[in-house]
Design an enzyme around this catalytic site. Structure first.
Site, PDB file in Angstrom:
ATOM      1  CG  ASP A 141      -2.065   0.918   1.162  1.00 53.63           C
ATOM      2  OD1 ASP A 141      -2.513   1.220   0.050  1.00 53.63           O
ATOM      3  OD2 ASP A 141      -2.536   1.365   2.232  1.00 53.63           O
ATOM      4  N   GLY A 187     -11.714   3.513   3.584  1.00 55.58           N
ATOM      5  CA  GLY A 187     -12.949   2.767   3.849  1.00 55.58           C
ATOM      6  C   GLY A 187     -13.529   3.036   5.233  1.00 55.58           C
ATOM      7  CB  SER A 188     -11.962   3.825   8.519  1.00 52.65           C
ATOM      8  OG  SER A 188     -11.069   2.755   8.588  1.00 52.65           O
TER       9      SER A 188
HETATM   10  P1  13P Z   1      -8.819   4.234   6.397  1.00 54.86           P
HETATM   11  O1  13P Z   1      -7.788   4.342   7.453  1.00 54.86           O
HETATM   12  O2  13P Z   1      -9.729   5.421   6.329  1.00 54.86           O
HETATM   13  O3  13P Z   1      -9.600   2.957   6.492  1.00 54.86           O
HETATM   14  O4  13P Z   1      -8.060   4.210   4.990  1.00 54.86           O
HETATM   15  C1  13P Z   1      -7.159   3.183   4.714  1.00 54.86           C
HETATM   16  C2  13P Z   1      -6.530   3.354   3.392  1.00 54.86           C
HETATM   17  O5  13P Z   1      -7.092   3.923   2.477  1.00 54.86           O
HETATM   18  C3  13P Z   1      -5.185   2.806   3.227  1.00 54.86           C
HETATM   19  O6  13P Z   1      -4.684   2.959   1.955  1.00 54.86           O
END
Ligand code: 13P
Length: 278
Positions: A81, A208-209
């Site tokens: 990531d 997503g969170s």
């Molecule tokens: P969040 O921490 O909002 O879930 O985002 C995670 C993300 O997009 C990692 O690349």
């Protein structure tokens, strides 16, 4: 089994669903993600961020995750990531990651195109897929990511970026934030629709969170195939750890971490089930 990110996203396309990419950076997060995927009988992506490389050794994490994946009853991919350094991408390719994200979103478009192109050539030569980002993510509460300016993706820029770089997956900025939202989440679904109609490769939603379920499902129906989740899983784990320590200050570390893993697995299971879009 260990698989490619591309195969998982193709599967998501066929079923009009999205694959959860959970940020994992230690044994508990990776084990929780695979446990949750097995319970839901759906493939998952283990997403290791460059920012965790001083906390968890990248090569050791790759070997650990691949071993877990081989034992799993569901397909599991390993993704790098947000990576800003070419040296990290080289390490991920050499240690067998399924895909890498080069994040040039803070650069000028020209620079982003140039470096992403280089990453794509390097990764494709090793059979590794590449994600890149156009636009930039703002930061909400409790996030562990870099602060971006929150510039939404320009569809025309996205089209030419994909054409010029030959990237495999595109992260589009449509109003989600890294971390928990400070106010009402406002996703620009019309923008997503425009992007999805003009770009043929799988689209990725970061942040997503805390995104409301109906807004997530709308995004999946418009073509989002991978959704990244970090903060809310971490919050679930640290809340559990705080509660456990409050009740038993001398708890054995293995039991404490098992409790954290269990709540993460439960949270991840709920997320995977939602992303099935049934
Ligand atoms: P969040 O921490 O909002 O879930 O985002 C995670 C993300 O997009 C990692 O690349």
């Amino acid at each position: 089994m260990f698989t490619t990110t591309k195969k998982l996203l193709q599967l998501a396309e066929e079923t009009n669903s999205a694959i959860a990419a959970f940020n994992c950076y230690n044994a508990e997060t990776a084990q929780a993600a695979i446990q949750a995927g097995e319970r839901a009988n759906k493939g998952v992506i283990i997403a290791y961020g460059e920012r965790y490389k001083d906390y968890m050794n990248l090569e050791a994490f790759a070997a650990f995750t691949k071993s877990l994946a081989e034992q799993a009853s569901i397909p599991v991919a390993l993704h790098l990531d947000h990576s800003y350094e070419i040296s990290t991408i080289e390490r991920a390719i050499a240690s067998g990651f399924s895909s890498v994200m080069y994040d040039g979103s803070a650069l000028s478009l020209e620079e982003n195109v140039k470096t992403t192109k280089h990453v794509v050539e390097m990764a494709h030569a090793a059979g590794v897929f590449v994600e890149a980002e156009i636009g930039s993510m703002a930061k909400g509460d409790f996030s562990d990511e870099e602060e971006g300016d929150g510039k939404l993706t320009d569809p025309d820029e996205a089209i030419s970026f994909v054409k010029e770089t030959n990237v495999d997956f595109l992260a589009a900025s449509i109003g989600t934030v890294h971390g928990m939202y400070k106010g009402e989440p406002k996703l620009d679904h019309q923008l997503l629709k425009t992007i999805a109609e003009s770009i043929q490769i799988p689209l990725v939603l970061h942040g997503g969170s805390g995104t409301p379920e109906d807004q997530v499902l709308k995004a999946i129906n418009l073509g989002i195939r991978k959704i990244n989740v970090n903060t809310e899983v971490s919050l679930a784990a640290v809340t559990e750890i705080a509660n456990q320590l409050n009740e038993q200050p001398q708890i054995h570390l293995s039991n404490l971490m098992t409790a954290a893993q269990d709540v993460m697995a439960e949270q991840m299971y709920q997320i995977i089930e939602l992303y099935k879009n049934k």
